[in-house]
Scaffold this motif. Structure first.
Motif, PDB file in Angstrom:
ATOM      1  N   LEU A   1       0.823  -1.210   0.000  1.00  0.00           N
ATOM      2  CA  LEU A   1       0.000   0.000   0.000  1.00  0.00           C
ATOM      3  C   LEU A   1       0.856   1.259   0.000  1.00  0.00           C
ATOM      4  CD1 LEU A   1      -2.805  -1.072   2.498  1.00  0.00           C
ATOM      5  CD2 LEU A   1      -2.969  -0.884   0.007  1.00  0.00           C
ATOM      6  N   ASN A   2       1.986   1.209   0.659  1.00  0.00           N
ATOM      7  CA  ASN A   2       2.905   2.350   0.650  1.00  0.00           C
ATOM      8  C   ASN A   2       3.447   2.590  -0.761  1.00  0.00           C
ATOM      9  OD1 ASN A   2       4.553   4.416   2.067  1.00  0.00           O
ATOM     10  ND2 ASN A   2       6.254   3.096   1.446  1.00  0.00           N
ATOM     11  N   GLU A   3       3.767   1.504  -1.472  1.00  0.00           N
ATOM     12  CA  GLU A   3       4.238   1.635  -2.850  1.00  0.00           C
ATOM     13  C   GLU A   3       3.137   2.184  -3.758  1.00  0.00           C
ATOM     14  OE1 GLU A   3       7.305   1.177  -4.089  1.00  0.00           O
ATOM     15  OE2 GLU A   3       7.976   0.874  -2.013  1.00  0.00           O
ATOM     16  N   LEU A   4       1.911   1.735  -3.531  1.00  0.00           N
ATOM     17  CA  LEU A   4       0.794   2.242  -4.327  1.00  0.00           C
ATOM     18  C   LEU A   4       0.541   3.713  -4.040  1.00  0.00           C
ATOM     19  CD1 LEU A   4      -1.767  -0.720  -4.097  1.00  0.00           C
ATOM     20  CD2 LEU A   4      -0.157  -0.197  -5.935  1.00  0.00           C
ATOM     21  N   LYS A   5       0.715   4.115  -2.787  1.00  0.00           N
ATOM     22  CA  LYS A   5       0.550   5.528  -2.417  1.00  0.00           C
ATOM     23  C   LYS A   5       1.549   6.400  -3.164  1.00  0.00           C
ATOM     24  CE  LYS A   5       0.388   8.545   1.661  1.00  0.00           C
ATOM     25  NZ  LYS A   5       0.539   8.587   3.135  1.00  0.00           N
ATOM     26  N   LYS A   6       2.781   5.922  -3.273  1.00  0.00           N
ATOM     27  CA  LYS A   6       3.796   6.663  -4.034  1.00  0.00           C
ATOM     28  C   LYS A   6       3.395   6.777  -5.499  1.00  0.00           C
ATOM     29  CE  LYS A   6       7.664   5.094  -1.121  1.00  0.00           C
ATOM     30  NZ  LYS A   6       8.926   4.311  -1.106  1.00  0.00           N
ATOM     31  N   LYS A   7       2.834   5.699  -6.027  1.00  0.00           N
ATOM     32  CA  LYS A   7       2.439   5.701  -7.433  1.00  0.00           C
ATOM     33  C   LYS A   7       1.303   6.689  -7.674  1.00  0.00           C
ATOM     34  CE  LYS A   7       3.134   3.846 -11.458  1.00  0.00           C
ATOM     35  NZ  LYS A   7       4.452   3.931 -12.132  1.00  0.00           N
ATOM     36  N   ILE A   8       0.369   6.787  -6.755  1.00  0.00           N
ATOM     37  CA  ILE A   8      -0.732   7.740  -6.898  1.00  0.00           C
ATOM     38  C   ILE A   8      -0.207   9.167  -6.863  1.00  0.00           C
ATOM     39  CG2 ILE A   8      -2.813   8.627  -5.778  1.00  0.00           C
ATOM     40  CD1 ILE A   8      -3.437   5.799  -4.885  1.00  0.00           C
ATOM     41  N   LYS A   9       0.772   9.434  -6.007  1.00  0.00           N
ATOM     42  CA  LYS A   9       1.360  10.774  -5.936  1.00  0.00           C
ATOM     43  C   LYS A   9       2.110  11.119  -7.224  1.00  0.00           C
ATOM     44  CE  LYS A   9       1.899  11.182  -0.917  1.00  0.00           C
ATOM     45  NZ  LYS A   9       2.873  11.366   0.200  1.00  0.00           N
ATOM     46  N   GLN A  10       2.746  10.115  -7.833  1.00  0.00           N
ATOM     47  CA  GLN A  10       3.474  10.363  -9.073  1.00  0.00           C
ATOM     48  C   GLN A  10       2.535  10.615 -10.245  1.00  0.00           C
ATOM     49  OE1 GLN A  10       5.979   6.943  -9.599  1.00  0.00           O
ATOM     50  NE2 GLN A  10       7.307   7.416  -7.859  1.00  0.00           N
ATOM     51  N   GLU A  11       1.388   9.917 -10.270  1.00  0.00           N
ATOM     52  CA  GLU A  11       0.444  10.044 -11.372  1.00  0.00           C
ATOM     53  C   GLU A  11      -0.965  10.267 -10.823  1.00  0.00           C
ATOM     54  OE1 GLU A  11       0.906   6.411 -13.491  1.00  0.00           O
ATOM     55  OE2 GLU A  11       2.893   6.908 -14.249  1.00  0.00           O
ATOM     56  N   PRO A  12      -1.202  11.429 -10.229  1.00  0.00           N
ATOM     57  CA  PRO A  12      -2.517  11.669  -9.590  1.00  0.00           C
ATOM     58  C   PRO A  12      -3.671  11.718 -10.577  1.00  0.00           C
ATOM     59  CG  PRO A  12      -1.207  13.684  -9.660  1.00  0.00           C
ATOM     60  CD  PRO A  12      -0.301  12.588 -10.108  1.00  0.00           C
ATOM     61  N   ASP A  13      -3.394  12.084 -11.830  1.00  0.00           N
ATOM     62  CA  ASP A  13      -4.466  12.170 -12.819  1.00  0.00           C
ATOM     63  C   ASP A  13      -4.876  10.792 -13.352  1.00  0.00           C
ATOM     64  OD1 ASP A  13      -4.380  14.903 -12.566  1.00  0.00           O
ATOM     65  OD2 ASP A  13      -2.945  15.159 -14.211  1.00  0.00           O
ATOM     66  N   LYS A  14      -4.031   9.820 -13.148  1.00  0.00           N
ATOM     67  CA  LYS A  14      -4.286   8.486 -13.701  1.00  0.00           C
ATOM     68  C   LYS A  14      -4.906   7.549 -12.688  1.00  0.00           C
ATOM     69  CE  LYS A  14      -1.971   4.601 -15.991  1.00  0.00           C
ATOM     70  NZ  LYS A  14      -0.693   4.062 -16.516  1.00  0.00           N
ATOM     71  N   TRP A  15      -4.493   7.654 -11.415  1.00  0.00           N
ATOM     72  CA  TRP A  15      -4.882   6.647 -10.434  1.00  0.00           C
ATOM     73  C   TRP A  15      -5.712   7.234  -9.296  1.00  0.00           C
ATOM     74  CZ3 TRP A  15      -4.184   2.112 -12.361  1.00  0.00           C
ATOM     75  CH2 TRP A  15      -3.052   1.810 -13.130  1.00  0.00           C
ATOM     76  N   THR A  16      -6.687   6.442  -8.879  1.00  0.00           N
ATOM     77  CA  THR A  16      -7.363   6.635  -7.593  1.00  0.00           C
ATOM     78  C   THR A  16      -7.120   5.355  -6.801  1.00  0.00           C
ATOM     79  OG1 THR A  16      -9.450   5.682  -8.362  1.00  0.00           O
ATOM     80  CG2 THR A  16      -9.126   8.071  -8.662  1.00  0.00           C
ATOM     81  N   TRP A  17      -7.452   5.381  -5.514  1.00  0.00           N
ATOM     82  CA  TRP A  17      -7.245   4.179  -4.725  1.00  0.00           C
ATOM     83  C   TRP A  17      -8.081   3.022  -5.269  1.00  0.00           C
ATOM     84  CZ3 TRP A  17      -3.492   2.671  -1.837  1.00  0.00           C
ATOM     85  CH2 TRP A  17      -2.729   3.593  -1.126  1.00  0.00           C
ATOM     86  N   LYS A  18      -9.270   3.313  -5.729  1.00  0.00           N
ATOM     87  CA  LYS A  18     -10.126   2.250  -6.249  1.00  0.00           C
ATOM     88  C   LYS A  18      -9.555   1.646  -7.526  1.00  0.00           C
ATOM     89  CE  LYS A  18     -14.892   1.333  -7.730  1.00  0.00           C
ATOM     90  NZ  LYS A  18     -16.250   1.909  -7.927  1.00  0.00           N
ATOM     91  N   SER A  19      -9.119   2.500  -8.427  1.00  0.00           N
ATOM     92  CA  SER A  19      -8.605   2.008  -9.704  1.00  0.00           C
ATOM     93  C   SER A  19      -7.276   1.284  -9.551  1.00  0.00           C
ATOM     94  CB  SER A  19      -8.457   3.163 -10.693  1.00  0.00           C
ATOM     95  OG  SER A  19      -7.498   4.101 -10.230  1.00  0.00           O
TER      96      SER A  19
END
Length: 354
Positions: free
Chosen positions: A194-212
């Motif tokens: 989940l920490n790695e996914l959080k970093k990914k969301i911060k890097q690409e906020p327009d592409k990812w949400t937690w659900k997606s």
């Protein structure tokens, strides 16, 4: 259960003292019970005739499954089906001769036990490939290797660790210790994921949400496989994808570890010591079967080109891709329409629209 209870009552013994197991559950109970009925010997004859028919039914399914797969490969595509069936049945006949000897039931019992190792391994590899390996390159490209492999470890590392506690500890706390280890290791591993996914969301906020992003990690690949298979199978329930990803592979892994860790009454591992049969030839034959399957798997893992002769033939590929036939038909219709109306500009339909 009723037959065993009857035998225990007649012989004035406990069921555990009957010493009936394996194939004796059929050949040692039903003939005795049916023999007590009026016209008992005729019931017994019908029983064995029924078992004979069951054997034929199993033989049909084994032979047909092998022939369908073999006939679709490059190596056997030109072999006539009757010839392939005759060769396969003759080879199977030769391999089965050992079961017609006086020690046939012992061979059958030993081979049947060791085949369980093979079937659990094959089942695990098949479901693991479908639920986890399929589409893993796209997952790594989208989410990064740390998140993907971390999620893989969370599911299977925790199961292996828990199995070590379940089957390694020899006390009453083994079950609780295993479940506790399973939960703790899974939670710690998922915290990292989940920490790695959080970093990914911060890097690409327009592409990812937690659900997606959670869907991408947990079910996207197996749902893509489901959609691809539905081209041929028409409809596959979503429950299939959930079980193939999250349930069946870990359960098969636990069953395999449990079987490998099982012991006989003397405290020795069942693998190599099954049924108190002598090592040669019964245990050796069973172990060779397991090793043979593992060698086949390792060859495919490290030298996959050796299996190129078993790749699908062009005819099999065309047969399994109905969309290609639709696309070709649309192309022909499009060209015919152009020839008939050269001044018109017809709009070409896609196979998806069709």
């Amino acid at each position: 259960f009723a037959a065993l209870g009857h035998l225990a009552f007649v012989e004035e013994k406990e069921i555990d003292d009957l010493n009936i197991k394996g194939f004796g559950l059929v050949f040692g109970t039903w003939p005795v019970v049916l023999g007590t009925l009026s016209g008992g010997k005729h019931w017994i004859r019908l029983l064995f005739f029924d078992l004979f028919l069951l054997g034929l039914d199993s033989a049909f399914s084994f032979v047909e499954a092998f022939l369908v797969v073999a006939h679709d490969t490059v190596l056997f595509q030109d072999v006539k089906r009757p010839v392939a069936a005759a060769v396969l049945c003759f080879v199977a006949f030769l391999l089965s001769l050992i079961y017609a000897t006086d020690a046939g039931l012992i061979f059958l019992d030993a081979v049947d036990f060791y085949i369980n190792f093979v079937m659990l391994l094959v089942g695990f590899f098949e479901t693991f490939s479908a639920g986890w390996v399929y589409g893993i390159e796209n997952q790594i490209e989208s989410l990064g290797s740390r998140a993907v492999y971390g999620y893989l470890f969370a599911n299977f590392g925790s199961v292996i660790f828990a199995s070590g506690l379940w089957f390694g500890l020899r006390n009453d706390n083994a079950v609780w210790a295993g479940f506790l280890g399973l939960i703790l290791m899974y939670l710690v591993s998922m915290a990292y994921v989940l920490n790695e996914l959080k970093k990914k969301i911060k890097q690409e906020p327009d592409k990812w949400t937690w659900k997606s992003i959670l869907y991408e990690l947990t079910f996207r690949n197996v749902m893509d496989l489901k959609a691809e298979l539905e081209v041929y199978a028409q409809w596959i329930p979503t429950a299939w994808a959930v079980l193939m990803k999250q349930f069946i592979p870990p359960v098969l892994l636990i069953l395999f570890i449990n079987l490998a860790n099982s012991q006989n009454s003397q405290g020795k591992s069942l693998f190599g010591n099954y049924g108190s049969y002598v090592a040669w030839p019964y245990q050796v034959l069973g172990v060779i079967i397991v090793i043979f399957v593992m060698v086949l798997f390792l060859i495919g893992l490290f030298l996959p080109d050796l299996y190129s002769c078993l790749a699908l033939s062009e005819g099999a590929i065309e047969k399994q891709n109905p969309n290609d036939e639709i696309e070709n038909q649309l192309d022909d219709d499009f060209e015919a329409e152009i020839k008939e109306n050269p001044s018109a500009e017809p709009k070409k339909e896609t196979s998806k629209t069709a």
